[in-house]
Enzyme design. Structure first.
Site, PDB file in Angstrom:
ATOM      1  N   ASP A  32      -8.711  77.173  34.453  1.00 16.03           N
ATOM      2  CA  ASP A  32      -7.484  77.540  33.722  1.00 16.03           C
ATOM      3  C   ASP A  32      -6.974  76.325  32.958  1.00 16.03           C
ATOM      4  O   ASP A  32      -7.352  75.197  33.257  1.00 16.03           O
ATOM      5  CB  ASP A  32      -6.393  78.026  34.706  1.00 16.03           C
ATOM      6  CG  ASP A  32      -5.374  78.945  34.040  1.00 16.03           C
ATOM      7  OD1 ASP A  32      -4.661  78.481  33.133  1.00 16.03           O
ATOM      8  OD2 ASP A  32      -5.278  80.126  34.427  1.00 16.03           O
ATOM      9  N   ASP A  50      -9.578  73.892  28.645  1.00 13.08           N
ATOM     10  CA  ASP A  50      -9.425  74.975  27.674  1.00 13.08           C
ATOM     11  C   ASP A  50     -10.745  75.728  27.521  1.00 13.08           C
ATOM     12  O   ASP A  50     -11.741  75.156  27.052  1.00 13.08           O
ATOM     13  CB  ASP A  50      -8.982  74.351  26.336  1.00 13.08           C
ATOM     14  CG  ASP A  50      -8.640  75.413  25.306  1.00 13.08           C
ATOM     15  OD1 ASP A  50      -9.017  76.590  25.500  1.00 13.08           O
ATOM     16  OD2 ASP A  50      -8.003  75.045  24.303  1.00 13.08           O
ATOM     17  N   TYR A 148      -2.574  92.090  20.309  1.00 10.85           N
ATOM     18  CA  TYR A 148      -3.085  91.892  21.679  1.00 10.85           C
ATOM     19  C   TYR A 148      -4.020  93.050  22.053  1.00 10.85           C
ATOM     20  O   TYR A 148      -5.108  92.849  22.583  1.00 10.85           O
ATOM     21  CB  TYR A 148      -1.882  91.802  22.627  1.00 10.85           C
ATOM     22  CG  TYR A 148      -2.206  91.858  24.100  1.00 10.85           C
ATOM     23  CD1 TYR A 148      -2.712  90.749  24.761  1.00 10.85           C
ATOM     24  CD2 TYR A 148      -1.973  93.022  24.842  1.00 10.85           C
ATOM     25  CE1 TYR A 148      -2.994  90.791  26.122  1.00 10.85           C
ATOM     26  CE2 TYR A 148      -2.238  93.075  26.199  1.00 10.85           C
ATOM     27  CZ  TYR A 148      -2.753  91.957  26.839  1.00 10.85           C
ATOM     28  OH  TYR A 148      -3.030  92.011  28.184  1.00 10.85           O
ATOM     29  N   LYS A 199      17.049  89.610  36.497  1.00 13.88           N
ATOM     30  CA  LYS A 199      18.404  89.914  36.006  1.00 13.88           C
ATOM     31  C   LYS A 199      19.280  90.445  37.132  1.00 13.88           C
ATOM     32  O   LYS A 199      20.461  90.081  37.248  1.00 13.88           O
ATOM     33  CB  LYS A 199      18.334  90.946  34.870  1.00 13.88           C
ATOM     34  CG  LYS A 199      17.757  90.366  33.578  1.00 13.88           C
ATOM     35  CD  LYS A 199      17.612  91.435  32.507  1.00 13.88           C
ATOM     36  CE  LYS A 199      16.857  90.908  31.295  1.00 13.88           C
ATOM     37  NZ  LYS A 199      16.745  91.879  30.203  1.00 13.88           N
TER      38      LYS A 199
END
Ligand code: NAD
Length: 329
Positions: A32, A50, A148, A199
């Site tokens: 990763d 990368d 995406y 939230k």
């Protein structure tokens, strides 16, 4: 012992997959750009770098029998649907997949698992929030509503092409909104279950939370352990896919928020504000996975939300101490 590579092992699903593969007794290498933010990796080896870089990917693939390719430049609606990250999303994720297959083939990898997404499904089948259509064959004629989704569709086809032309084993799953502990919960890349848990955890009793849109858009959500289970079921089978890995328990975003408030024991009001939304309705269609793999989620949405809320509310509490800790340094 089988040697497995997990690309994206520093991410949410990759991190959980590494744990599962280790429990099953495999030797695991993780790769990763970053270390896992929320947990110590359980991989035998973890390489930081990368996967778009050819030197790095060649090092990562050395001596590997099977690859689970989960690395992608991605996030929730706030990341994917604003258009601001489109070039990176397409370039980075496509390069990772091209590299993984080409260099994996050269390194003698025998099997590739690829994590595609429900975002590949055409927008025109997802306008009615009560009756979205996401059966596997409905992917074409293609019309995803984000770059995406287009990249995922391209890469699905890439894996299937390598399988056809180079006789390597591939498995392709289309994940539908995976959630759970140890995933991104703030910062702009978080998805709706994590954002709503945050939230609600942050709100004072009697306060309010904001929801993008009218909240009547529908989705289904799959708890991460169930997702990993579906992935392992697929990779152990002789079925290639693409196949949906998701839940059929469709809810509105308003209902999702209410479930989380109920779990938290907080009655809050909801304020609807403009924001990036995605399709109007989406639900997994599990007919194919039931038929081919005899797999279905084992627990209701609420159970997974309870575990996720518990984890996120602990993160929120810890975050309150950050300014004091920073000042003390
Ligand atoms: P995540 O963002 O937590 O994990 C992806 C990981 O890939 C990150 O840790 C990131 O650092 C890594 N990465 C990105 N670019 C890289 C690069 N160039 N080199 C090395 N590593 C790189 O996402 P996730 O939720 O764990 O998703 C895993 C996979 O499943 C992704 O391919 C995603 O598109 C797919 N998926 C996820 C969902 C979901 O609901 N979470 C739904 C559909 C599909």
């Amino acid at each position: 012992m089988k040697r497995i590579l997990v690309n994206g092992a520093g991410g949410f699903i990759g991190g959980h997959l590494v744990k599962r593969l280790k429990r099953e007794g495999f030797w695991v290498r993780g790769a990763d750009l970053k270390e896992h933010e929320f947990a110590q990796t359980q991989a035998d080896e973890f390489l930081l770098g990368d996967l778009c870089e050819q030197d790095f990917i060649q090092r990562v693939l050395e001596g590997i029998d099977e690859v689970y390719q989960l690395a992608a430049d991605m996030g929730g609606a706030g990341y994917i649907f604003t258009g601001e990250h489109d070039a990176n999303v397409m370039r980075n994720s496509a390069t990772i997949n091209l590299n993984t297959l080409e260099y994996g083939l050269r390194a003698g990898v025998k099997k590739f698992f690829y994590s595609s997404s429900a975002c590949i499904y055409p927008e025109y089948n997802q306008r009615d929030p009560d009756n979205p259509k996401c059966s596997e064959e409905s992917a074409y004629p293609a019309a995803p509503d984000s770059e995406y989704g287009w990249e995922k569709l391209f890469s699905e086809r890439l894996y299937l092409s390598y399988s056809r032309n180079h006789k390597v084993d591939v498995r392709v799953a289309r994940f539908h909104n995976i959630f759970g502990p140890e995933g991104t919960w703030r910062g702009g890349r978080e998805k709706s279950p994590a954002a709503l848990c945050r939230k609600v955890a942050e709100a004072q009793a009697g306060g309010e939370i904001e929801i993008w849109g009218d909240g009547r858009q529908t989705r289904s959500f799959l708890y991460v352990d169930e997702c990993v289970d579906g992935v392992r079921r697929l990779t152990d089978s002789d079925f290639t896919g693409p196949v949906n890995v998701g839940s059929e328990e469709m809810v509105t975003i308003n209902h999702l928020a209410e479930l989380i408030m109920d779990i938290a024991g907080k009655k809050l009001s909801i304020r609807h504000i403009p924001g990036p939304l995605g399709v109007r309705g989406r639900n997994s269609d599990n007919a194919l996975i039931r038929e081919k793999l005899h797999w279905a989620p084992s627990q209701p949405l609420r159970k997974g939300l309870e575990m996720t809320y518990e984890w996120i509310s602990r993160q929120v509490e810890a975050a309150k101490l950050e300014p004091a800790l920073a000042a003390a340094r």
